[in-house]
Design a protein around this motif. Structure first.
Motif, PDB file in Angstrom:
ATOM      1  N   THR A 124       0.856  -1.179   0.000  1.00 42.88           N
ATOM      2  CA  THR A 124       0.000   0.000   0.000  1.00 42.88           C
ATOM      3  C   THR A 124       0.897   1.235   0.000  1.00 42.88           C
ATOM      4  O   THR A 124       2.122   1.130  -0.011  1.00 42.88           O
ATOM      5  N   SER A 125       0.284   2.391   0.013  1.00 40.35           N
ATOM      6  CA  SER A 125       1.022   3.645   0.014  1.00 40.35           C
ATOM      7  C   SER A 125       0.309   4.631   0.933  1.00 40.35           C
ATOM      8  O   SER A 125      -0.874   4.461   1.227  1.00 40.35           O
ATOM      9  N   ASP A 126       1.019   5.641   1.363  1.00 38.32           N
ATOM     10  CA  ASP A 126       0.405   6.618   2.261  1.00 38.32           C
ATOM     11  C   ASP A 126      -0.369   7.691   1.511  1.00 38.32           C
ATOM     12  O   ASP A 126      -1.238   8.346   2.079  1.00 38.32           O
ATOM     13  N   HIS A 127      -0.079   7.905   0.242  1.00 39.91           N
ATOM     14  CA  HIS A 127      -0.804   8.902  -0.550  1.00 39.91           C
ATOM     15  C   HIS A 127      -0.468   8.735  -2.018  1.00 39.91           C
ATOM     16  O   HIS A 127       0.501   8.079  -2.381  1.00 39.91           O
ATOM     17  N   GLY A 128      -1.298   9.325  -2.836  1.00 38.99           N
ATOM     18  CA  GLY A 128      -1.019   9.398  -4.261  1.00 38.99           C
ATOM     19  C   GLY A 128      -0.402  10.750  -4.574  1.00 38.99           C
ATOM     20  O   GLY A 128       0.204  11.384  -3.703  1.00 38.99           O
ATOM     21  N   ASP A 129      -0.595  11.204  -5.818  1.00 36.27           N
ATOM     22  CA  ASP A 129      -0.053  12.492  -6.225  1.00 36.27           C
ATOM     23  C   ASP A 129      -1.017  13.120  -7.218  1.00 36.27           C
ATOM     24  O   ASP A 129      -1.474  12.456  -8.143  1.00 36.27           O
ATOM     25  N   ASN A 130      -1.330  14.387  -7.014  1.00 34.23           N
ATOM     26  CA  ASN A 130      -2.226  15.074  -7.950  1.00 34.23           C
ATOM     27  C   ASN A 130      -1.645  15.110  -9.356  1.00 34.23           C
ATOM     28  O   ASN A 130      -2.378  15.119 -10.332  1.00 34.23           O
ATOM     29  N   ALA A 147      -5.723  10.977  -2.951  1.00 34.95           N
ATOM     30  CA  ALA A 147      -6.251  10.158  -1.853  1.00 34.95           C
ATOM     31  C   ALA A 147      -6.373   8.682  -2.196  1.00 34.95           C
ATOM     32  O   ALA A 147      -6.310   7.831  -1.311  1.00 34.95           O
ATOM     33  N   GLY A 148      -6.557   8.363  -3.470  1.00 36.96           N
ATOM     34  CA  GLY A 148      -6.714   6.962  -3.854  1.00 36.96           C
ATOM     35  C   GLY A 148      -5.377   6.260  -3.896  1.00 36.96           C
ATOM     36  O   GLY A 148      -4.470   6.671  -4.619  1.00 36.96           O
ATOM     37  N   VAL A 149      -5.205   5.230  -3.097  1.00 38.75           N
ATOM     38  CA  VAL A 149      -3.945   4.490  -3.061  1.00 38.75           C
ATOM     39  C   VAL A 149      -4.218   3.002  -3.268  1.00 38.75           C
ATOM     40  O   VAL A 149      -5.305   2.521  -2.950  1.00 38.75           O
ATOM     41  N   PRO A 150      -3.234   2.273  -3.760  1.00 37.11           N
ATOM     42  CA  PRO A 150      -3.436   0.835  -3.950  1.00 37.11           C
ATOM     43  C   PRO A 150      -3.361   0.075  -2.629  1.00 37.11           C
ATOM     44  O   PRO A 150      -2.723   0.524  -1.681  1.00 37.11           O
ATOM     45  N   LEU A 151      -4.028  -1.045  -2.594  1.00 37.33           N
ATOM     46  CA  LEU A 151      -3.897  -2.014  -1.511  1.00 37.33           C
ATOM     47  C   LEU A 151      -3.869  -3.373  -2.205  1.00 37.33           C
ATOM     48  O   LEU A 151      -4.873  -3.817  -2.760  1.00 37.33           O
TER      49      LEU A 151
END
Length: 168
Positions: A124-130, A147-151
């Motif tokens: 997972t990740s703590d954040h995405g990037d605009n 806000a959308g991150v992979p899991l």
């Protein structure tokens, strides 16, 4: 980070323990500055990369918080033209490809060490990037890009290839 994780896995496999273990591997990429290794950056054709959404005049969200972010984190002001924006996007994508390769090497070490069937891997990740969407760069918004991150979870007893679209 990758090499230390692979070394740890190899040592754990060489001296098995009855105790469960947890290995936390925290990669930095993709992250500013947007500089990808050339062999990963070169995978992306600048002319074929679409521009981020929400950049057209009249489509940019106007809110006091977003105005302040644009004023204080004014990355957008440094782009000369659309090609320059596409170069930043290609660099980000190249860093993601570099990350994917590193994760693949860590997972490959688990597989080679014979630990695949006894190990649960969670990514997972703590954040995405605009990444330029809505003329914003970086994180700190609730737009899907940030806000959308992979899991992703892999392990014995878990169905392979199953996709879940609900938030987790």
């Amino acid at each position: 980070i990758r090499d230390a994780a692979v070394d740890w896995i190899e040592k754990a496999a060489a001296a098995p323990s009855a105790e469960p273990w947890c290995l936390f591997v925290s990669f930095v990429c993709p992250h500013f500055p947007l500089i990808a290794p050339p062999e990963y950056f070169d995978r992306y054709d600048l002319d074929s990369l679409p521009l981020p959404q929400g950049r057209e005049p009249g489509s940019v969200f106007d809110h006091p918080v977003l105005r302040t972010m644009r004023a204080t984190q004014n990355y957008e002001d440094h782009f000369r033209d659309e090609r320059h924006v596409r170069t930043a996007i290609a660099a980000y994508y190249g860093m993601v490809s570099f990350l994917d390769d590193n994760i693949g090497r860590v997972v490959g070490a688990l597989d080679r060490a014979g630990l695949k069937d006894d190990t649960v891997v969670v990514y997972t990740s703590d954040h995405g990037d605009n990444l330029g969407a809505h003329t914003l760069w970086g994180k700190s918004t609730m737009f899907e890009e940030s806000a959308g991150v992979p899991l992703i979870v892999r392990g014995a007893g878990l169905p392979a290839g199953r996709r879940v679209s609900t938030p987790a």
